[in-house]
Design a protein around this motif. Structure first.
Motif, PDB file in Angstrom:
ATOM      1  N   ILE A  31       0.872  -1.177   0.000  1.00 31.28           N
ATOM      2  CA  ILE A  31       0.000   0.000   0.000  1.00 31.28           C
ATOM      3  C   ILE A  31       0.901   1.216   0.000  1.00 31.28           C
ATOM      4  O   ILE A  31       1.725   1.389   0.901  1.00 31.28           O
ATOM      5  CB  ILE A  31      -0.972  -0.016   1.197  1.00 31.28           C
ATOM      6  N   SER A  51       2.554   3.739  -3.366  1.00 35.60           N
ATOM      7  CA  SER A  51       3.578   3.576  -4.419  1.00 35.60           C
ATOM      8  C   SER A  51       4.557   4.739  -4.351  1.00 35.60           C
ATOM      9  O   SER A  51       4.874   5.376  -5.354  1.00 35.60           O
ATOM     10  CB  SER A  51       2.943   3.473  -5.806  1.00 35.60           C
ATOM     11  N   VAL A 102       8.407   5.950  -2.387  1.00 35.30           N
ATOM     12  CA  VAL A 102       9.788   5.496  -2.547  1.00 35.30           C
ATOM     13  C   VAL A 102       9.978   4.071  -2.028  1.00 35.30           C
ATOM     14  O   VAL A 102      10.556   3.216  -2.702  1.00 35.30           O
ATOM     15  CB  VAL A 102      10.746   6.473  -1.816  1.00 35.30           C
ATOM     16  N   GLY A 108       7.618   1.791  -1.422  1.00 31.09           N
ATOM     17  CA  GLY A 108       6.763   0.884  -2.204  1.00 31.09           C
ATOM     18  C   GLY A 108       7.468   0.424  -3.466  1.00 31.09           C
ATOM     19  O   GLY A 108       7.472  -0.770  -3.786  1.00 31.09           O
ATOM     20  N   LEU A 125      -1.026  -0.773  -4.336  1.00 32.47           N
ATOM     21  CA  LEU A 125      -2.250   0.033  -4.310  1.00 32.47           C
ATOM     22  C   LEU A 125      -1.897   1.445  -3.867  1.00 32.47           C
ATOM     23  O   LEU A 125      -1.356   1.642  -2.786  1.00 32.47           O
ATOM     24  CB  LEU A 125      -3.261  -0.569  -3.324  1.00 32.47           C
ATOM     25  N   GLY A 162      -3.158   5.479  -3.294  1.00 30.00           N
ATOM     26  CA  GLY A 162      -4.343   6.305  -3.075  1.00 30.00           C
ATOM     27  C   GLY A 162      -4.498   7.443  -4.078  1.00 30.00           C
ATOM     28  O   GLY A 162      -5.613   7.769  -4.497  1.00 30.00           O
ATOM     29  N   SER A 192       3.523   1.076   3.086  1.00 29.43           N
ATOM     30  CA  SER A 192       4.546   2.114   2.903  1.00 29.43           C
ATOM     31  C   SER A 192       3.834   3.408   2.514  1.00 29.43           C
ATOM     32  O   SER A 192       3.837   3.807   1.358  1.00 29.43           O
ATOM     33  CB  SER A 192       5.547   1.671   1.835  1.00 29.43           C
ATOM     34  N   ILE A 193       3.194   4.011   3.522  1.00 32.76           N
ATOM     35  CA  ILE A 193       2.373   5.201   3.266  1.00 32.76           C
ATOM     36  C   ILE A 193       2.968   6.427   3.958  1.00 32.76           C
ATOM     37  O   ILE A 193       2.261   7.331   4.368  1.00 32.76           O
ATOM     38  CB  ILE A 193       0.907   4.969   3.711  1.00 32.76           C
ATOM     39  N   ARG A 224       6.132   8.233   6.685  1.00 32.70           N
ATOM     40  CA  ARG A 224       6.722   8.033   8.012  1.00 32.70           C
ATOM     41  C   ARG A 224       6.344   9.193   8.927  1.00 32.70           C
ATOM     42  O   ARG A 224       6.045  10.288   8.457  1.00 32.70           O
ATOM     43  CB  ARG A 224       8.247   7.899   7.886  1.00 32.70           C
ATOM     44  N   ILE A 270      15.499   7.469  -6.299  1.00 35.18           N
ATOM     45  CA  ILE A 270      14.748   6.235  -6.064  1.00 35.18           C
ATOM     46  C   ILE A 270      15.555   5.136  -6.771  1.00 35.18           C
ATOM     47  O   ILE A 270      15.794   5.208  -7.981  1.00 35.18           O
ATOM     48  CB  ILE A 270      13.306   6.319  -6.619  1.00 35.18           C
TER      49      ILE A 270
HETATM   50  P1  NAI Z   1       6.248   8.185   0.492  1.00 34.72           P
HETATM   51  O1  NAI Z   1       5.770   9.461   1.043  1.00 34.72           O
HETATM   52  O2  NAI Z   1       7.394   8.183  -0.443  1.00 34.72           O
HETATM   53  O3  NAI Z   1       5.049   7.463  -0.273  1.00 34.72           O
HETATM   54  C1  NAI Z   1       3.854   7.149   0.363  1.00 34.72           C
HETATM   55  C2  NAI Z   1       2.807   6.855  -0.703  1.00 34.72           C
HETATM   56  O4  NAI Z   1       1.689   6.288  -0.072  1.00 34.72           O
HETATM   57  C3  NAI Z   1       2.336   8.118  -1.421  1.00 34.72           C
HETATM   58  O5  NAI Z   1       2.347   7.905  -2.806  1.00 34.72           O
HETATM   59  C4  NAI Z   1       0.928   8.319  -0.868  1.00 34.72           C
HETATM   60  O6  NAI Z   1       0.058   8.941  -1.788  1.00 34.72           O
HETATM   61  C5  NAI Z   1       0.510   6.889  -0.581  1.00 34.72           C
HETATM   62  N1  NAI Z   1      -0.521   6.750   0.442  1.00 34.72           N
HETATM   63  C6  NAI Z   1      -0.604   7.411   1.632  1.00 34.72           C
HETATM   64  N2  NAI Z   1      -1.684   6.978   2.329  1.00 34.72           N
HETATM   65  C7  NAI Z   1      -2.283   6.025   1.571  1.00 34.72           C
HETATM   66  C8  NAI Z   1      -3.411   5.198   1.766  1.00 34.72           C
HETATM   67  N3  NAI Z   1      -4.147   5.244   2.867  1.00 34.72           N
HETATM   68  N4  NAI Z   1      -3.745   4.335   0.772  1.00 34.72           N
HETATM   69  C9  NAI Z   1      -3.002   4.245  -0.369  1.00 34.72           C
HETATM   70  N5  NAI Z   1      -1.915   5.011  -0.594  1.00 34.72           N
HETATM   71  C10 NAI Z   1      -1.552   5.884   0.368  1.00 34.72           C
HETATM   72  O7  NAI Z   1       6.507   7.249   1.765  1.00 34.72           O
HETATM   73  P2  NAI Z   1       7.269   5.871   1.923  1.00 34.72           P
HETATM   74  O8  NAI Z   1       7.400   5.177   0.627  1.00 34.72           O
HETATM   75  O9  NAI Z   1       6.620   5.200   3.067  1.00 34.72           O
HETATM   76  O10 NAI Z   1       8.707   6.329   2.366  1.00 34.72           O
HETATM   77  C11 NAI Z   1       8.862   7.203   3.472  1.00 34.72           C
HETATM   78  C12 NAI Z   1      10.003   8.109   3.267  1.00 34.72           C
HETATM   79  O11 NAI Z   1      11.236   7.428   3.460  1.00 34.72           O
HETATM   80  C13 NAI Z   1      10.130   8.684   1.867  1.00 34.72           C
HETATM   81  O12 NAI Z   1       9.274   9.769   1.645  1.00 34.72           O
HETATM   82  C14 NAI Z   1      11.556   9.112   1.854  1.00 34.72           C
HETATM   83  O13 NAI Z   1      11.665  10.341   2.498  1.00 34.72           O
HETATM   84  C15 NAI Z   1      12.224   8.036   2.667  1.00 34.72           C
HETATM   85  N6  NAI Z   1      12.825   7.045   1.774  1.00 34.72           N
HETATM   86  C16 NAI Z   1      13.794   7.446   0.910  1.00 34.72           C
HETATM   87  C17 NAI Z   1      14.359   6.568   0.027  1.00 34.72           C
HETATM   88  C18 NAI Z   1      15.365   7.074  -0.926  1.00 34.72           C
HETATM   89  O14 NAI Z   1      15.835   8.186  -0.756  1.00 34.72           O
HETATM   90  N7  NAI Z   1      15.738   6.302  -1.938  1.00 34.72           N
HETATM   91  C19 NAI Z   1      13.983   5.153  -0.001  1.00 34.72           C
HETATM   92  C20 NAI Z   1      12.908   4.847   0.916  1.00 34.72           C
HETATM   93  C21 NAI Z   1      12.395   5.762   1.771  1.00 34.72           C
END
Ligand code: NAI
Ligand code: FAD
Length: 479
Positions: free
Chosen positions: A193, A195, A197, A199, A216, A218, A283-284, A286, A364
């Motif tokens: 859940i 998509s 970074v 995800g 999936l 949102g 992964s929604i 942090r 990414i």
């Molecule tokens: P994210 O903010 O990158 O993505 C979260 C996604 O989940 C968004 O597309 C959002 O629209 C979606 N979402 C939120 N609530 C939802 C729901 N209820 N149902 C469906 N979709 C929903 O957050 P993510 O992937 O958890 O990563 C957290 C943070 O960790 C990143 O923003 C980044 O700052 C850091 N990170 C950095 C990396 C890199 O630099 N390569 C790698 C992994 C993480």
């Protein structure tokens, strides 16, 4: 009397450990408190980044890419692999070794820089006479609690994975980044859940290893923060690889049982759907972490989302209390945390530490990689800024052809009048490395012509950056 320090850093992730080292380099008597435990209960410095973030995810991305190459791409090079097999246990063990090397590296750096390390949880106890008492609850069972005193406190307590209401992480069926990085076997069906970074990176790892992956999301837009021309190219590539990405869904009830997890959701057309998977990664995003920090003991101000309130210089509402990294506003990136840590240590020393938020790169680490710095075309349009754009496809780059990896492009955006580079967006091989040149260029306020006039080695992927710069002036040489 309690032990006294000039600077106490709470949290030993990239924000905290780097702040501690820089402060020690500047001549301060520094302590760093971190509570992370390894499997044996010992210290594991490096925070989320080292233990369950940047480092282990990149280790698994590398391993899984080797597996995919051996299975699907070696044959193109005339290399036939017979009897290819996968040992997930060994892959995870290698990842753990890489993590440990990084943990141990920080212990060494603390010794080298004479930073005193406390393994335990730090919390505010009292503020008096311009000093702060910090209670250290030891991580080791049976050890005694102690209180240490510091003039400057740097809070770098990081962040935790956001959970979905009604679907708490059990790290067995419903996984955060932690569980996603240590599955014992490849799930047949994996759901994600979000998509964003994590995800995409985690989805890529387990897809390459053989899982059927459904993501999936949102929002109706894929990678909304990314330049949309780049995001569309990436979406095409991921879909071709077999990653199933459903946009614009509304996730409902999540049920976890012996047979796996079922996720009820409404799809973009408004129709009710159910996704049945063996494992589900959530992964929604942090959330800032101040659990156990006792900010209320000294009146440290948090915002409505639980992040510590800081100004542009990482100063909190309390004198000589600073906060850096994921626990404050701004992108949750290790290098942003590090830059803030350095800047705070330098400010404590009366210097003028600075973080340029306009030139923080994003990467990414999927295949193709996605990397960018500066503004997207959508942001420039919204701001009404006149700009020129140049793109160059890797398909026309000799090194990319030799590598057998020609997906994607470099896109450069420059001011229409001054030609100053405003943003660079890359999807393609080694985008993570290529973006560094663009960050340097933007820091020095280079024009696209500057890049176009610089000699780039041939054959190299970096020639695509030069060609994108030439494309801004509509004079590519190789396309
Ligand atoms: P994210 O903010 O990158 O993505 C979260 C996604 O989940 C968004 O597309 C959002 O629209 C979606 N979402 C939120 N609530 C939802 C729901 N209820 N149902 C469906 N979709 C929903 O957050 P993510 O992937 O958890 O990563 C957290 C943070 O960790 C990143 O923003 C980044 O700052 C850091 N990170 C950095 C990396 C890199 O630099 N390569 C790698 C992994 C993480
Ligand atoms: P953290 O790294 O979270 O460190 C905080 C530390 O403080 C932890 O060790 C914690 O145990 C400790 N702590 C908390 N409270 C206390 C207390 N009261 N007392 C003592 N100790 C305490 N970023 C990138 O730039 N590139 C990437 O490739 C990347 N990949 C990622 C992949 C994943 C799966 C995840 C989850 C994140 C990724 N990130 C990446 C984000 C990156 O990990 C964070 O931005 C970074 O770790 C933030 O650093 P920090 O020092 O602020 O906090």
């Amino acid at each position: 009397m309690s032990k006294q320090f000039d600077v106490i850093v709470i949290g030993g992730g990239p924000g905290g450990y780097i702040a501690a080292i820089r402060a020690a380099q500047l001549g301060f008597n520094v302590a760093c408190i971190d509570e992370w435990k390894n499997a044996k209960g010992g210290p594991a410095l490096g925070g989320t980044c080292t233990n369950v973030g940047c480092i282990p995810s990149k280790a698994l991305l590398q391993s899984s890419e080797h597996y995919e190459h051996a299975g699907h791409h070696f044959a193109d090079h005339g290399i036939d692999v017979k009897g290819l097999s996968l040992d997930v246990g060994r892959m995870i063990a290698r990842k753990d070794t890489v993590v440990k090397q990084n943990n141990d590296g920080i212990v060494y750096l603390f010794k080298k820089n004479k930073v005193t390390f406390f393994h335990g949880r730090g919390s505010f106890a009292a503020a008096k006479d311009g000093l702060y008492d910090i209670k250290v609850a030891p991580a080791a069972t049976g050890a005694a609690e102690e209180t240490i005193t510091g003039k400057h406190i740097v809070v770098a307590t990081g962040s935790n994975a956001r959970s979905l209401p009604g679907a708490p992480f059990d790290e067995e069926n419903i996984l955060s980044n932690d569980g996603a990085l240590r599955m014992a076997a490849v799930p047949k069906k994996l759901g994600l859940i979000g998509s964003g970074v994590i995800g995409l990176e985690m989805g890529s790892v387990w897809r390459r290893l053989g899982a059927e992956v459904t993501v999936l999301e949102g929002l109706p837009t894929f990678l909304g923060a990314v330049d949309q021309q780049i995001a569309k190219e990436a979406h095409k590539a991921f879909t071709k690889q077999g990653l199933k990405i459903e946009l614009g869904v509304k996730v409902g009830e999540v049920k976890s049982g012996k047979k796996g997890v079922s996720v009820a959701y409404t799809d973009a057309k408004g129709e009710a759907q159910t996704l049945e998977v063996d494992k589900l990664i959530i992964s929604i995003g942090r959330v800032a972490n101040t659990v156990g920090l006792a900010p209320e003991a000294v009146g440290l101000k948090l915002d409505e989302r639980g992040a510590i309130v800081v100004d542009g210089e990482c100063k909190t509402n309390l004198p000589n209390v600073w906060a850096v990294g994921d626990v404050v506003r701004g992108p949750m990136l290790a290098h942003k945390a590090e830059e803030e840590g350095v800047a705070v240590a330098e400010r404590i020393a009366g210097q003028h530490g600075h973080v340029n938020f306009n030139t923080i790169p994003w990467v990414i680490y999927t295949s193709p990689e996605i990397a960018w710095v500066g503004q997207t075309e959508e942001q420039l349009k919204a701001a009404g800024r006149a700009y020129k754009s140049g793109t160059f496809p890797f398909m026309a780059n000799g090194r990319a052809r030799a590598l057998g990896d020609t997906t994607g492009m470099v896109k450069m955006l420059a001011d229409a009048a001054t030609d100053e580079i405003l943003g660079v967006h890359i999807v393609g091989p080694m985008a993570s490395e290529l973006i560094a040149e663009c960050v340097v260029a933007m820091e020095f306020r280079a024009s696209s012509e500057d890049i176009a006039r610089i000699c780039h080695a041939h054959p190299s992927l970096s020639e695509a950056t030069k060609e994108a710069a030439l494309a801004v002036d509509k004079r590519t040489l190789n396309f």
